[in-house]
Design a protein around this motif. Structure first.
Motif, PDB file in Angstrom:
ATOM      1  N   ALA A  28       0.851  -1.206   0.000  1.00  0.00           N
ATOM      2  CA  ALA A  28       0.000   0.000   0.000  1.00  0.00           C
ATOM      3  C   ALA A  28       0.881   1.250   0.000  1.00  0.00           C
ATOM      4  CB  ALA A  28      -0.922   0.011   1.210  1.00  0.00           C
ATOM      5  N   ASN A  29       0.470   2.218  -0.777  1.00  0.00           N
ATOM      6  CA  ASN A  29       1.183   3.506  -0.851  1.00  0.00           C
ATOM      7  C   ASN A  29       0.153   4.614  -0.707  1.00  0.00           C
ATOM      8  OD1 ASN A  29       2.833   5.627  -1.279  1.00  0.00           O
ATOM      9  ND2 ASN A  29       3.445   5.098  -3.348  1.00  0.00           N
ATOM     10  N   THR A  30       0.304   5.424   0.337  1.00  0.00           N
ATOM     11  CA  THR A  30      -0.667   6.475   0.632  1.00  0.00           C
ATOM     12  C   THR A  30       0.047   7.821   0.665  1.00  0.00           C
ATOM     13  OG1 THR A  30      -1.949   4.950   1.982  1.00  0.00           O
ATOM     14  CG2 THR A  30      -2.415   7.313   2.244  1.00  0.00           C
ATOM     15  N   GLY A  31      -0.456   8.797  -0.051  1.00  0.00           N
ATOM     16  CA  GLY A  31       0.126  10.142  -0.054  1.00  0.00           C
ATOM     17  C   GLY A  31      -0.954  11.179   0.172  1.00  0.00           C
ATOM     18  N   GLY A  32      -0.550  12.322   0.683  1.00  0.00           N
ATOM     19  CA  GLY A  32      -1.518  13.380   0.946  1.00  0.00           C
ATOM     20  C   GLY A  32      -0.838  14.712   1.152  1.00  0.00           C
ATOM     21  N   GLY A  33      -1.611  15.745   1.163  1.00  0.00           N
ATOM     22  CA  GLY A  33      -1.073  17.087   1.379  1.00  0.00           C
ATOM     23  C   GLY A  33      -2.174  18.030   1.810  1.00  0.00           C
ATOM     24  N   SER A  34      -1.755  19.133   2.400  1.00  0.00           N
ATOM     25  CA  SER A  34      -2.740  20.118   2.872  1.00  0.00           C
ATOM     26  C   SER A  34      -2.117  21.501   2.872  1.00  0.00           C
ATOM     27  CB  SER A  34      -3.227  19.770   4.272  1.00  0.00           C
ATOM     28  OG  SER A  34      -2.175  19.901   5.215  1.00  0.00           O
TER      29      SER A  34
END
Length: 466
Positions: free
Chosen positions: A323-329
């Protein structure tokens, strides 16, 4: 949103890199260039024993070796670093964090292994705080100005102490020479008394009185030599040297009183108000206190900032899925201290009272400066008049001594007249020596009171002595 965040991060990193490249990573804001360097005082000679040192050499060596000047420069560098820390608020902050986890478990014959890695990059930037950030920079800049001015005041104090010690040694050395001349005169009187006694033209009392005068002259010379040795040790100490060092000193450059300079006390007081470094330091502290008031007031007002973050997480289970999870804010934040228990109110009152205190301190110092200039000016005038009078006194005493000795040798004078004339001559020599070097020291005291005893003055002295 991700593209905007990446652009913001890259711009912040680029701005930081360019700033660091411009001035070096050790001083990105170039604040150390705002601090005078010890090298400004000139090259500090290491091997001075056996070299004949003039006044400029003495002052320069003292500035190089005195711990007070090193402490003043260190304090200025510390203030410069505080300014750099304040200017850092103009740039965004970047932080990077990461973690790696390895887990293994077993239940009976079933084994499981998992690995996880995560990383996050965050950025924060203060957009607006109603001038609080700028006020903090102004406060640090004013404190740096105060530290530099205080360093200049310390330099002038060390300058004056070195010059005073030098003139004290010159006075003591000249006093020894004068006492030796008086001893030679007393020995000549004793020789004349003995010759007259041999031919029956003088009584034993003449010879005994002349012998007593010679013994007194010897005692005066011995005392003067002791004073000279102590003055040598004092000067060596002011230069940061051991009193046992083999140092040689040249006589000061010839100078005479300037009547025109002595009549311009009003001009000297005005110059002192403009160029005294301790007054400049007091003015800088007033500016710092004013900026501190603005900073305290801004602390009770809203702040607008932007925060952004980018994260990435990867996990894998042995024999399982990956699993590869990325995010930003990105967020625009505003904070408003509605109620702080009246902390801002009292902090503002304290800052305003501190400003009043610094202004009162400045005003008191200004009065002291005026008085110091007036007293130094009057002392210089007194010493100048004393020097001019001592010239006449020395000339008349010398003529009187020569005439009395000639009369005594010819048999028309008595021993009391001769000894009185020689005593007057010895006193005139000592008074002339004291007047000359007291006048030299008074010149430097007035220069320090005016605030003109700086590195420019050192260069002028060196040119005069060349």
């Amino acid at each position: 949103m991700m593209k905007f965040f990446c652009s913001l991060t890259l711009l912040a990193m680029l701005a930081t890199a360019l700033s660091a490249e411009a001035a070096g990573l050790d001083d990105p804001f170039s604040v150390n260039t705002m601090v005078p360097s010890p090298a400004d005082a000139g090259t500090c000679e290491k091997h001075i024993e056996g070299k004949q040192l003039n006044l400029a050499d003495v002052i320069q060596i003292s500035l190089c070796n005195n711990p007070q000047t090193r402490a003043a420069w260190a304090a200025a560098r510390s203030a410069a670093a505080q300014l750099g820390a304040s200017k850092s608020s103009l740039l965004p902050t970047l932080s990077l964090s990461g973690a790696a986890t390895h887990a293994a478990s077993a239940t009976g014959s079933v084994h499981s292994v998992s690995n996880q890695q995560s990383a996050s990059l965050s950025a924060s930037y203060l957009l607006y705080d109603f001038g609080g950030r700028e006020a903090g920079i102004d406060n640090a800049l004013a404190l740096l100005d105060a530290a530099n001015a205080s360093g200049n005041a310390t330099l002038q104090s060390v300058f004056l102490n070195a010059a005073t010690a030098y003139f004290s040694l010159m006075s003591a050395r000249a006093s020894v020479e004068a006492s030796r001349a008086s001893e030679a005169s007393a020995r000549a009187s004793l020789s004349a008394a003995v010759e007259r006694y041999k031919v029956g033209a003088a009584t034993p009392a003449d010879r005994l009185q002349a012998k007593t005068a010679l013994a007194q002259a010897k005692l005066t010379r011995i005392t003067a030599e002791g004073t000279m040795n102590k003055a040598f040790g004092t000067l060596a100490n002011a230069m940061g040297m051991s009193p046992t060092a083999k140092l040689e000193f040249a006589d000061p450059a010839p100078a005479r009183p300037d009547v025109v300079l002595e009549n311009n006390v009003g001009k000297l007081i005005r110059e002192a108000q403009q160029q005294r470094p301790d007054l400049a330091a007091a003015e800088a502290r007033i500016r710092a206190s004013g900026a501190n008031i603005e900073s305290v007031r801004a602390a009770g007002l809203p702040q607008l900032s932007v925060d952004a973050s980018l994260s990435d997480s990867r996990s894998a289970v042995a024999g399982g899925n990956y699993a590869n999870t990325g995010g930003g804010s990105i967020a625009l934040n505003i904070s408003f201290p509605i109620f702080t228990g009246f902390n801002t109110t009292y902090q503002t009152l304290a800052a305003e009272a501190e400003l009043e205190n610094t202004i009162a301190t400045r005003d008191q110092l200004a009065q002291q400066v005026t008085l110091q200039v007036w007293q130094a000016y009057q002392n210089l005038r007194t010493q100048g008049e004393a020097l001019r009078t001592s010239d006449d006194l020395l000339a008349s005493a010398s003529e009187s001594e020569a005439m009395s000795l000639g009369r005594y040798r010819e048999g028309v004078g008595n021993i009391l007249d001769l000894l009185t004339a020689q005593s007057a001559m010895a006193s005139a020599r000592q008074q002339h020596v004291s007047a000359l070097y007291n006048w030299h020291a008074a010149r430097f005291s007035l220069a320090q009171a005016v605030g003109a005893l700086d590195l420019t003055a050192l260069q002028k002295i060196r040119r005069m002595e060349q």
